[in-house]
Design a protein around this motif. Sequence first.
Motif, PDB file in Angstrom:
ATOM      1  N   VAL A 118       0.865  -1.173   0.000  1.00 11.86           N
ATOM      2  CA  VAL A 118       0.000   0.000   0.000  1.00 11.86           C
ATOM      3  C   VAL A 118       0.903   1.225   0.000  1.00 11.86           C
ATOM      4  O   VAL A 118       1.718   1.412   0.905  1.00 11.86           O
ATOM      5  N   ALA A 119       0.764   2.060  -1.012  1.00 11.18           N
ATOM      6  CA  ALA A 119       1.680   3.190  -1.191  1.00 11.18           C
ATOM      7  C   ALA A 119       1.735   4.093   0.029  1.00 11.18           C
ATOM      8  O   ALA A 119       2.784   4.598   0.398  1.00 11.18           O
ATOM      9  N   SER A 120       0.593   4.299   0.688  1.00  9.59           N
ATOM     10  CA  SER A 120       0.547   5.239   1.792  1.00  9.59           C
ATOM     11  C   SER A 120       1.301   4.743   3.020  1.00  9.59           C
ATOM     12  O   SER A 120       1.524   5.488   3.962  1.00  9.59           O
ATOM     13  N   GLU A 121       1.693   3.468   3.032  1.00  7.60           N
ATOM     14  CA  GLU A 121       2.434   2.931   4.164  1.00  7.60           C
ATOM     15  C   GLU A 121       3.925   3.240   4.057  1.00  7.60           C
ATOM     16  O   GLU A 121       4.677   3.014   4.997  1.00  7.60           O
ATOM     17  N   LYS A 122       4.357   3.723   2.909  1.00  2.00           N
ATOM     18  CA  LYS A 122       5.764   4.011   2.677  1.00  2.00           C
ATOM     19  C   LYS A 122       5.940   5.451   2.206  1.00  2.00           C
ATOM     20  O   LYS A 122       5.056   6.032   1.590  1.00  2.00           O
ATOM     21  N   ASP A 123       7.101   5.995   2.503  1.00  2.00           N
ATOM     22  CA  ASP A 123       7.488   7.258   1.883  1.00  2.00           C
ATOM     23  C   ASP A 123       8.112   6.952   0.534  1.00  2.00           C
ATOM     24  O   ASP A 123       8.834   5.956   0.392  1.00  2.00           O
ATOM     25  N   PRO A 124       7.909   7.810  -0.453  1.00  2.00           N
ATOM     26  CA  PRO A 124       8.728   7.699  -1.664  1.00  2.00           C
ATOM     27  C   PRO A 124      10.191   7.887  -1.272  1.00  2.00           C
ATOM     28  O   PRO A 124      10.503   8.643  -0.355  1.00  2.00           O
ATOM     29  N   VAL A 125      11.081   7.184  -1.957  1.00  2.00           N
ATOM     30  CA  VAL A 125      12.511   7.289  -1.665  1.00  2.00           C
ATOM     31  C   VAL A 125      13.224   7.967  -2.823  1.00  2.00           C
ATOM     32  O   VAL A 125      13.057   7.576  -3.985  1.00  2.00           O
ATOM     33  N   VAL A 126      13.998   8.990  -2.495  1.00  2.00           N
ATOM     34  CA  VAL A 126      14.819   9.685  -3.484  1.00  2.00           C
ATOM     35  C   VAL A 126      16.275   9.298  -3.235  1.00  2.00           C
ATOM     36  O   VAL A 126      16.782   9.430  -2.117  1.00  2.00           O
ATOM     37  N   PHE A 127      16.942   8.805  -4.275  1.00  2.00           N
ATOM     38  CA  PHE A 127      18.338   8.397  -4.181  1.00  2.00           C
ATOM     39  C   PHE A 127      19.227   9.503  -4.749  1.00  2.00           C
ATOM     40  O   PHE A 127      18.965  10.024  -5.836  1.00  2.00           O
ATOM     41  N   VAL A 128      20.292   9.828  -4.022  1.00  2.00           N
ATOM     42  CA  VAL A 128      21.174  10.923  -4.416  1.00  2.00           C
ATOM     43  C   VAL A 128      22.606  10.402  -4.543  1.00  2.00           C
ATOM     44  O   VAL A 128      23.193   9.940  -3.563  1.00  2.00           O
ATOM     45  N   HIS A 129      23.157  10.474  -5.743  1.00  2.00           N
ATOM     46  CA  HIS A 129      24.502   9.945  -5.991  1.00  2.00           C
ATOM     47  C   HIS A 129      25.574  10.928  -5.538  1.00  2.00           C
ATOM     48  O   HIS A 129      25.309  12.086  -5.213  1.00  2.00           O
ATOM     49  N   GLY A 130      26.812  10.458  -5.585  1.00  2.00           N
ATOM     50  CA  GLY A 130      27.930  11.272  -5.133  1.00  2.00           C
ATOM     51  C   GLY A 130      28.793  11.813  -6.249  1.00  2.00           C
ATOM     52  O   GLY A 130      28.375  11.884  -7.409  1.00  2.00           O
ATOM     53  N   THR A 182      31.064  12.347  -9.206  1.00  2.00           N
ATOM     54  CA  THR A 182      31.182  11.581 -10.463  1.00  2.00           C
ATOM     55  C   THR A 182      30.221  10.400 -10.520  1.00  2.00           C
ATOM     56  O   THR A 182      30.391   9.479 -11.324  1.00  2.00           O
ATOM     57  N   GLY A 183      29.214  10.402  -9.688  1.00  2.00           N
ATOM     58  CA  GLY A 183      28.284   9.277  -9.624  1.00  2.00           C
ATOM     59  C   GLY A 183      27.190   9.342 -10.670  1.00  2.00           C
ATOM     60  O   GLY A 183      27.181  10.190 -11.561  1.00  2.00           O
ATOM     61  N   SER A 184      26.241   8.427 -10.550  1.00  2.00           N
ATOM     62  CA  SER A 184      25.162   8.312 -11.524  1.00  2.00           C
ATOM     63  C   SER A 184      23.895   7.808 -10.843  1.00  2.00           C
ATOM     64  O   SER A 184      23.969   7.085  -9.834  1.00  2.00           O
ATOM     65  N   SER A 185      22.766   8.154 -11.403  1.00  2.00           N
ATOM     66  CA  SER A 185      21.495   7.660 -10.875  1.00  2.00           C
ATOM     67  C   SER A 185      21.413   6.142 -10.978  1.00  2.00           C
ATOM     68  O   SER A 185      20.754   5.485 -10.160  1.00  2.00           O
ATOM     69  N   SER A 186      22.108   5.569 -11.954  1.00  2.00           N
ATOM     70  CA  SER A 186      22.076   4.111 -12.142  1.00  2.00           C
ATOM     71  C   SER A 186      22.791   3.368 -11.016  1.00  2.00           C
ATOM     72  O   SER A 186      22.655   2.142 -10.900  1.00  2.00           O
ATOM     73  N   SER A 187      23.545   4.083 -10.202  1.00  2.00           N
ATOM     74  CA  SER A 187      24.235   3.457  -9.072  1.00  2.00           C
ATOM     75  C   SER A 187      23.251   2.796  -8.108  1.00  2.00           C
ATOM     76  O   SER A 187      23.633   1.905  -7.336  1.00  2.00           O
ATOM     77  N   PHE A 188      22.001   3.231  -8.163  1.00  2.00           N
ATOM     78  CA  PHE A 188      20.997   2.748  -7.220  1.00  2.00           C
ATOM     79  C   PHE A 188      20.041   1.731  -7.834  1.00  2.00           C
ATOM     80  O   PHE A 188      19.046   1.367  -7.195  1.00  2.00           O
ATOM     81  N   ASP A 189      20.309   1.261  -9.048  1.00  2.00           N
ATOM     82  CA  ASP A 189      19.398   0.313  -9.697  1.00  2.00           C
ATOM     83  C   ASP A 189      19.205  -0.945  -8.861  1.00  2.00           C
ATOM     84  O   ASP A 189      18.079  -1.422  -8.680  1.00  2.00           O
ATOM     85  N   ASN A 190      20.298  -1.464  -8.335  1.00  2.00           N
ATOM     86  CA  ASN A 190      20.217  -2.678  -7.526  1.00  2.00           C
ATOM     87  C   ASN A 190      19.467  -2.434  -6.223  1.00  2.00           C
ATOM     88  O   ASN A 190      18.673  -3.269  -5.775  1.00  2.00           O
TER      89      ASN A 190
END
Length: 242
Positions: A32-44, A46-54
């Motif tokens: 149920v979506a309301s039971e969780k917060d959306p999570v925003v991932f922030v890279h470091g 020279t990093g990339s958004s794909s670092s958080f795929d796993n």
Amino acid sequence: MKKTRSLVSIAVTIVFILSIFSTAEAAKKVPVASEKDPVVFVHGFTGSSSSFDNMKEWLISQGWPSNYLYAIQYSDTTGSSVDNAYELQTFVKNVLRQTKASKVDIVAHSMGGLSTRYYVKYLEGAQNVDDIVTLGSPHHGTNSSYFGLWTEGAREMVPGSAFLNELNSVDETPNGSDTSAVIQCTSIYSSADTVINPYTSSIIEGAENIEISGVSHSGLLTDSTVRPLILDGLEDGGQNTN
């Protein structure tokens, strides 16, 4: 004919009852979506958004809806954490608009923890963020930054820089100016992290500081021993929707 109609009626009733049980069972399994917060991932740096795929795939297995997981890609991966914080501000606004949630959680790796804290302390993050988990973030700088002094991001991470002095002034725990919005902050760091030098730079006053061993700087993103610690940092009671 009457007997046939009775049999049909009984069959319809049975199907209806079974559908109710099936729906109830399915409801238990679907997050149920309301039971969780959306999570925003922030890279470091020279990093990339794909670092958080796993990590995204793992959080889905832990009950997060896939449309509640967002990774930002900064336009300048070696640029100022101040500029990145403004990009993060816009990104979070869009996430809240899309999900209809009232707040997000943030998982930040390395330099991403600095732009996250700046966003919370000086922009509007205090009103929009519930939990923060940083992974190997140089909250007090790193000597490794001397190898990249031609970039603004590295210069800001030099221990004792004007940027870090400002960010860590008064209160290191990123609750911003909104005292009614207390943010749970968790800093996870490893004694085997040779990028953050010294690794104790990740300790931040007022946060839950968790030291582990045997995990590299990049390994903090994927190591199985880190995952439960991230989960603990994100699960403090959920959130309310607008």
